[in-house]
Motif scaffolding. Structure first.
Motif, PDB file in Angstrom:
ATOM      1  N   ARG A  57       0.827  -1.209   0.000  1.00 16.62           N
ATOM      2  CA  ARG A  57       0.000   0.000   0.000  1.00 16.62           C
ATOM      3  C   ARG A  57       0.857   1.253   0.000  1.00 16.62           C
ATOM      4  O   ARG A  57       0.529   2.244  -0.666  1.00 16.62           O
ATOM      5  CB  ARG A  57      -0.930  -0.017   1.219  1.00 16.62           C
TER       6      ARG A  57
ATOM      7  N   ARG B 283       2.120   1.733  -3.566  1.00 19.87           N
ATOM      8  CA  ARG B 283       1.080   2.273  -4.445  1.00 19.87           C
ATOM      9  C   ARG B 283       0.832   3.747  -4.159  1.00 19.87           C
ATOM     10  O   ARG B 283       0.643   4.554  -5.078  1.00 19.87           O
ATOM     11  CB  ARG B 283      -0.203   1.462  -4.281  1.00 19.87           C
ATOM     12  N   THR B 284       0.834   4.107  -2.869  1.00 21.44           N
ATOM     13  CA  THR B 284       0.646   5.522  -2.520  1.00 21.44           C
ATOM     14  C   THR B 284       1.806   6.371  -3.031  1.00 21.44           C
ATOM     15  O   THR B 284       1.604   7.456  -3.580  1.00 21.44           O
ATOM     16  CB  THR B 284       0.519   5.672  -0.995  1.00 21.44           C
TER      17      THR B 284
END
Length: 259
Positions: free
Chosen positions: A75, A78-79
């Motif tokens: 995550r 992806r951020t």
């Protein structure tokens, strides 16, 4: 017996990836997981009182972590990828706006700049272009560095798991085998002693698990050309191959003693 089906010829402008019709030029992560799960069932059915099948469960968890898209690290990557793309857009927007405003100002009054005034203007434009390129390169490299760090952390855990598997076979010494049975250090824990055939099977399971550790690491090399990642994967494959070779030497000694 079916004759082999030839793959269709690929065009001259194809990329270097495997053709979509090919099933054997790409390591299937689901096949690796299925092999690890099958190995765990076999170990549990043969040696339910030993912890080797639990080690195989740790390997399955690592395969899932490699292949699935969840997790805090994923995550974050992806951020970071989204933020880096937004940053690139901001840099391009600011640089493009500055160039556009300067061009409009010159277009509105072309006689305002003499021949000598163009030199510092061009120097400023070149400097801005260089700094914008550096900023874009840095922003695009941030997700790649985070991904590399995540991969190296998981590869380190695979290396530790390989050493744990090696510890399980370390106390299985063929030279201590009596004529019929062997009583290893595990026997002190009220476990059943291993027969010659059981010890051979136990060591064989260790070699299979070491091979699957190498295959799990190889999943990282499927879609990357990062030199650090490839070196780490190659190190895991060399380590597990060397460990498995030593285990096979033990198996050969047991077979010679049994003969």
């Amino acid at each position: 017996m079916r004759s082999p089906r030839p793959l269709p010829a690929r065009p001259d402008d194809h990329d270097d990836g495997p053709p979509p019709e090919s099933r054997y030029q790409h390591l299937d992560d689901q096949a690796v997981r299925a092999s690890a799960a099958a190995l765990q069932r076999r170990i549990y059915s043969r040696f339910p009182q030993r912890s080797l099948w639990e080690v195989c469960g740790e390997l399955i968890a690592l395969v899932d972590e490699v292949t699935e898209g969840g997790g805090i690290s994923r995550r974050r990557i992806r951020t970071a990828r989204t933020l880096s793309r937004l940053g690139v857009l901001v840099v391009l927007l600011v640089f493009g706006t500055a160039i556009t405003l300067a061009a409009l100002s010159i277009w509105a009054d072309p006689d305002a700049l003499g021949p000598v005034d163009w030199l510092p203007l061009l120097e400023t434009v070149v400097n801005d272009l260089v700094f914008a390129g550096i900023a874009i390169f840095f922003l695009l490299a941030v997700p790649q560095r985070l991904e590399r760090a995540r991969v190296l952390r998981v590869v380190h855990r695979l290396r530790s798991l390989a050493h744990v598997i090696d510890m399980h076979q370390l106390v299985k010494v063929p030279e201590r085998l009596p004529a019929a049975r062997v009583y290893t250090e595990d026997a002190r824990e009220d476990e059943l002693a291993l027969t010659r055939a059981q010890m051979t099977q136990y060591l064989d399971y260790c070699t299979e698990m070491l091979s699957l550790v190498g295959k799990t690491a190889a999943l990282f090399a499927e879609d990357t050309t990062d030199a650090d990642v490839l070196d780490a994967v190659e190190g895991i494959e060399a380590l597990t191959s060397d460990m498995a070779r030593k285990v096979w030497q033990k198996i050969a000694i047991i077979q010679e003693q049994g003969g």
